[in-house]
Design an enzyme around this catalytic site. Structure first.
Site, PDB file in Angstrom:
ATOM      1  N   CYS C  89       0.809  -1.413  -0.273  1.00  0.00           N
ATOM      2  CA  CYS C  89      -0.256  -0.158   0.095  1.00  0.00           C
ATOM      3  C   CYS C  89       1.426   1.460   0.150  1.00  0.00           C
ATOM      4  CB  CYS C  89      -1.115  -0.079   1.498  1.00  0.00           C
ATOM      5  SG  CYS C  89      -2.622   1.064   1.095  1.00  0.00           S
ATOM      6  N   HIS C 203      -3.102  -5.735   1.197  1.00  0.00           N
ATOM      7  CA  HIS C 203      -2.884  -5.440   2.735  1.00  0.00           C
ATOM      8  C   HIS C 203      -2.982  -7.266   2.829  1.00  0.00           C
ATOM      9  CE1 HIS C 203      -2.085  -1.673   4.573  1.00  0.00           C
ATOM     10  NE2 HIS C 203      -3.028  -1.492   3.272  1.00  0.00           N
ATOM     11  N   GLU C 205      -0.384  -8.131   4.717  1.00  0.00           N
ATOM     12  CA  GLU C 205      -0.661  -8.727   7.102  1.00  0.00           C
ATOM     13  C   GLU C 205      -2.303  -8.890   7.591  1.00  0.00           C
ATOM     14  OE1 GLU C 205      -0.280  -5.750   5.283  1.00  0.00           O
ATOM     15  OE2 GLU C 205      -0.454  -4.236   5.928  1.00  0.00           O
TER      16      GLU C 205
END
Lengths: 664, 80, 226, 80
Positions: C89, C203, C205
């Site tokens: 990002c 994302h 994560e």
């Protein structure tokens, strides 16, 4: 100290919304004429916003105690124990008037303000909610166009601030009533986590301890319509400036990280954020809580604009600033932390034992005010109340007075109501997943839920209020709001523990509005006592009235609850085809202020059934226990639009249909 | 016909973006910079009409949409 | 799965660094948060991650100011001699501004911030990043950005296709292309020619546990450990 | 001394903001608008130096920080 009496005292007082009686009271406290800086201080501390003068009378008597309450009302935010040595810190605040003028910045600085109230207590903000009320957004009238402009700006403003801060916006509430055409409501809720033995409070103790200003520089933000560039307050000296404050979420993110770094040390005695009335309210409240005095040198306050006066420094509402009382000798270490994060930090004074606030400007004393009387003797108004006549007319109205409509037509009409439709176009503008804790996202119905990495539990939260209910019965409507927010939390399998609130009402000078306020406070007290969910923090917003039209009473309630197992969080939508659907609680024909009556007959009338707290408590316990034993796939409360809308939402979200057999 | 509308925050209104750019220029060694303001420039390509009419129309566009007159000022430049 | 030393950068305004630490720790790696004013990254670094957030408030342009931070000099040197770098990002935006990845990220075409779970199609997986995924596979990963509208000129795009540098594209649940923010050919993730610098807007994560909505992120981040 | 830097997307690079503003102006009835481009205007307040030196310095600022030369063009105007 320059202290001749001001010539045009009447004009000065009216500009500061102070009465002549207030002026006499000030002279009695000071033992002399107040100067302009002192009048500014009194006007800020005795304003409706800071002193709660119209509402204070009704705010005592709220239940605020329970074994799990660590800190109740009176501090920057409320604190409850959530087990495993962890605590949840939360509060809700309103930013209604600024958001009507400039929606983006008004809403953004509302989020910024509530976040500061959380991290000033030593907690990292981990979840935000918001409760938004708008007027009529349909059609091409100027009002509708301006309302659509407000919706767009408010949503973008909330997103811009929360997203940049890295705090997920995990849920909220949005509804539309014509009464908000002249006064929209923007209530922002935030919840943070901290170790229960590492909470910081807004106090200023220890003679000689330094008072340190940290954060952004001070400008002439939000100084009301007029700015006094000279001691006399005359027409020419007034320079009309935008009263709107501009938020800088980037600077606040630095302020958050710097403060959390500071809290790992033992340098801090007390800390408070500069909210409404900036340096004035923070310094007086900190000194007031500790019964101490303070000396402040306003020439040491970091300034963003040239030529600012002591008056402007004390009343400026520039954003992203905190006031710290630290242990003597730690000043340099603290300043180093804030400079690492590119923030201003300046020792502007120290704690004294005089019990007085002494302000200096390049060595010359410009104000000398006793601290306690300013807060203790703030005027408490006992405003007249009067039961509104409209209640008698609307109580007679029943659903049978209206001509029948087919169920299919009614179902489709309710399903298309702006209060029912999915608001993805709103909440998809909020980052709801940062911090990787969000289990129940916005749009998943009822409560929003995050898990707590530190102790494996889950926290459920929900903000609720039905303004139509509160219009037809402020007492029961407010009690219903407490019960509904608790029910939403319980439906996720969490035990409701405590509430914060935002009491949005019309003009207190109107006795009918004051009656509504008093009734709603009593309703909240009764419901909180019976449901054992005390009030740990809150906010009051009055004068939500334009051209004589006051908003519906809107006591927004945010309930927080804990589920001790993050793997047992109950969703709201259908989970599996062929699963059974149970309706809990008894169904009686209640149509008072219903969505049905509003959407089909454009009417808000009727009465509300008395709240049945024992039945509600049994319902909560039933769902929480059944969920613990793994008997439930999902659960949803039945709310506006009744069973039809509840089932429609559960099925729309899951793509699984439902067959309902009714025997009535 | 081209109309250029420059939109910038009113004097005294905090400009966080200007502050950040100023800070970055300083750290890059451009130390002759005393202040930085970041605003918007909107370039409108318009059907040819007489200048006064264009100016009136663009002013109306600025008031209703292009500028947020609560916190922004603007100026208009018409280019033949 | 060998345990890597992962250096995770922290700029003023970054806000996903601790999510990234949490994700790599779950995969058994050692993590180290590097303050942007550090002159160099640890010598034993096996992977640099430039995490998500709003570095410098996204002011002027996303990542435009972060690229000048002291730590970036050593990250660029590390990448130029083959070190692996992953930009997520805001990290992807910073790597394009720093010239380590081709193209630029513009404001989303609907001008709004977009935050939701989004399906992604794996276009190329023969690289250290996506080697645990299969080409054509559809992953379900959260996105949350205001400026994810990837742009690259046609010439560079055709080179990228030739060198298998286009890694991920936005799609629907069946894998058909889906317009999300106006990106050229719905591109969501790319890498450089040498396939050691990777960037994506979604994302991973945030997709490490099913209780949060998806576990597909595990396969994306495990690739570096093999 | 003031320097004004106008930054705008290169020809051929789709301008989402310009497109949105154009659409909004149409829906408000301003039908004489053929195209809209939205760019940034950065106003720098600088210590007085000679014009050439200022121009060189501002150009350097634009190349390194103010503009992303991959997708943006810029022009500089020095105001005494």
């Amino acid at each position: 100290m320059a202290n001749e009496a001001l010539e045009n005292i009447e004009e000065v007082l009216s500009a500061h919304k102070l009465s002549y009686a207030d002026y006499e009271h000030m002279k009695q406290i000071l033992g002399r004429e107040p100067n302009l800086v002192e009048i500014g201080i009194f006007s800020a501390m005795w304003s409706e916003h800071c002193s709660y003068k119209s509402s204070k009378k009704y705010l005592n008597g709220f239940p605020t105690k329970a074994p799990w309450v660590i800190q109740g009302p009176g501090e920057n935010a409320g604190v409850i124990d959530i087990g495993g040595g962890m605590a949840a810190v939360f509060k809700m605040e309103s930013h209604n008037h600024p958001s009507y003028i400039e929606p983006f910045q008004g809403a953004a600085t509302g989020v910024g303000g509530i976040l500061r109230d959380i991290f000033t207590m030593g907690a990292r903000p981990v979840a935000n909610l918001n409760s938004l009320r708008f007027g009529d957004i349909e059609g091409n009238s100027d009002t509708a166009k301006y309302q659509r402009h407000l919706v767009k700006g408010v949503v973008e403003g909330i997103g811009s601030y929360g997203n940049c801060m890295g705090v997920p916006t995990i849920g909220g509430e949005m509804s539309f009533e014509s009464c908000y055409n002249g006064n929209i409501l923007v209530n922002a809720f935030s919840l943070g986590l901290a170790k229960s033995d590492e909470i910081f409070y807004g106090k200023a103790e220890g003679i000689g301890n330094p008072v340190i200003y940290v954060g952004s520089k001070t400008g002439r933000d939000g100084l009301g319509g007029a700015v006094m560039s000279s001691d006399s307050f005359t027409e020419e000296s007034k320079k009309l400036r935008p009263t709107v404050q501009v938020g800088d979420p980037f600077t606040e993110k630095l302020l958050l990280e710097a403060c959390l770094e500071l809290f790992k040390t033992d340098y801090v005695i007390g800390i408070q954020d500069m909210g409404a009335a900036g340096l004035t309210s923070s310094s007086f409240e900190m000194a007031g809580r500790s019964g101490s005095g303070m000396v402040m040198h306003l020439d040491k306050v970091p300034a963003r604009e040239e030529g600012m006066t002591p008056y402007e420094f004390m009343l400026s509402e520039s954003q992203e600033r905190m006031l710290i009382c630290a242990k003597k000798g730690t000043e340099d270490k603290i300043i180093e932390i804030f400079h690492k994060w590119d923030l201003d930090a300046s020792v502007i004074g120290e704690v004294t034992d005089t019990g007085r606030m002494e302000l200096f400007w390049y060595g010359e004393k410009v104000a000398d005010v006793p601290v306690d009387p300013v807060s203790e003797e703030a005027p408490i108004l006992d405003r007249p109340t009067k039961r509104p006549e409209y209640l008698d007319e609307i109580a007679k109205v029943g659903i049978d007075d209206f001509e029948k409509v087919s169920n299919q037509e009614a179902f489709e009409k309710l399903l298309s109501s702006n209060d029912i439709i999915d608001k993805a176009w709103v909440y998809e503008q909020y980052d709801s997943m940062v911090q990787t804790n969000t289990q129940k996202h916005p749009g998943s119905l009822d409560a929003s839920v995050i898990r707590v990495k530190e102790n494996g539990c889950a926290i459920a939260m929900s903000s609720d209020c039905n303004p139509r209910y509160c219009y037809i019965d402020p007492f029961v409507g407010a009690a219903y709001a407490v019960m509904e927010s608790g029910r939403n939390v319980a439906m996720s399998g969490a035990t409701p523990l405590a509430i914060t609130d935002c009491l949005n009402f019309g003009n207190p000078e109107n006795p009918e509005v004051m009656w509504q306020f008093a009734q709603s406070c009593e309703g909240i007290k009764e419901a909180c006592a019976n449901m054992e969910t005390p009030v740990v923090s809150g906010n009051v917003s009055l004068y939500n009235e334009t051209n004589g039209v006051s908003i519906y009473p809107t006591p927004a309630i945010a309930m927080v609850g804990v589920n001790d197992d993050e793997n047992r969080v109950l969703g709201s939508k259908f989970a599996k085809e062929g699963s059974k659907l149970l309706l809990l609680g008894d169904t009686t024909g209640e149509f008072g202020a219903s969505l049905y009556m509003k959407e089909l007959y454009n009417t808000v009338a009727g009465t509300l059934k008395e709240p049945d707290y024992t039945a509600e408590a049994r319902l909560w316990e039933f769902v929480i226990k059944a969920n613990k034993y793994g008997l439930l796939l999902s659960a949803k409360d039945v709310n506006i639009g009744g069973i039809a809308m509840a089932v429609a939402k559960m099925s729309a979200l899951s793509g699984i249909g439902a067959e309902i057999n009714t025997n009535f | 016909m081209k109309a250029i509308v420059n939109i910038y925050l009113k004097e005294g209104v905090l400009d966080p973006q200007g502050k950040a750019v100023h800070h970055a220029l300083d750290s890059l060694g451009f130390d002759s910079v005393k202040d930085v303001r970041v605003g918007k420039q909107i370039v409108l390509d318009l059907d040819a009409k007489n200048k006064e009419e264009i100016e009136k129309e663009v002013k109306q566009m600025s008031e209703t949409l292009l500028a947020n007159t609560v916190i922004e000022d603007y100026d208009i430049e018409i280019v033949e | 799965m060998k345990s890597l030393n992962v250096s995770i950068l922290q700029f003023p305004g970054t806000n996903c660094e601790y999510d990234t630490v949490y994700a790599f720790k779950r995969l058994g790696h050692n993590t180290n948060v590097i303050w942007h004013k550090e002159e160099s990254i640890p010598a034993d670094t096996d992977l640099v991650v430039v995490p998500g957030g709003f570095s410098y408030g996204d002011y002027l342009r996303c990542g435009s100011i972060a690229k000048f931070s002291p730590v970036m000099k050593s990250v660029i040197a590390y990448a130029n001699d083959g070190g692996r770098v992953l930009g997520i990002c805001n990290g992807f935006q910073i790597l394009t501004e720093a010239g380590l990845l081709p193209g630029a990220l513009k404001r989303n075409d609907n001008l709004h911030f977009i935050s939701r779970h989004q399906h992604l199609k794996v276009v190329n997986s023969n690289n250290d990043f996506l080697k645990k995924c299969k080409e054509g596979e559809v992953l379900y990963i959260p996105i949350a950005h205001h400026d994810g509208n990837y742009f690259v000129d046609d010439e560079t795009l055709s080179d990228m296709y030739d060198n298998a540098q286009v890694l991920l594209k936005y799609c629907d649940s069946e894998g058909n292309p889906m317009v999300v923010n106006g990106s050229v050919e719905q591109i969501a993730g790319v890498c450089n020619k040498d396939k050691n610098v990777f960037g994506l807007m979604p994302h991973p994560e945030r997709a490490m546990e099913s209780i949060l909505g998806s576990k597909d992120g595990i396969r994306m981040l495990e690739g570096f450990g093999i």
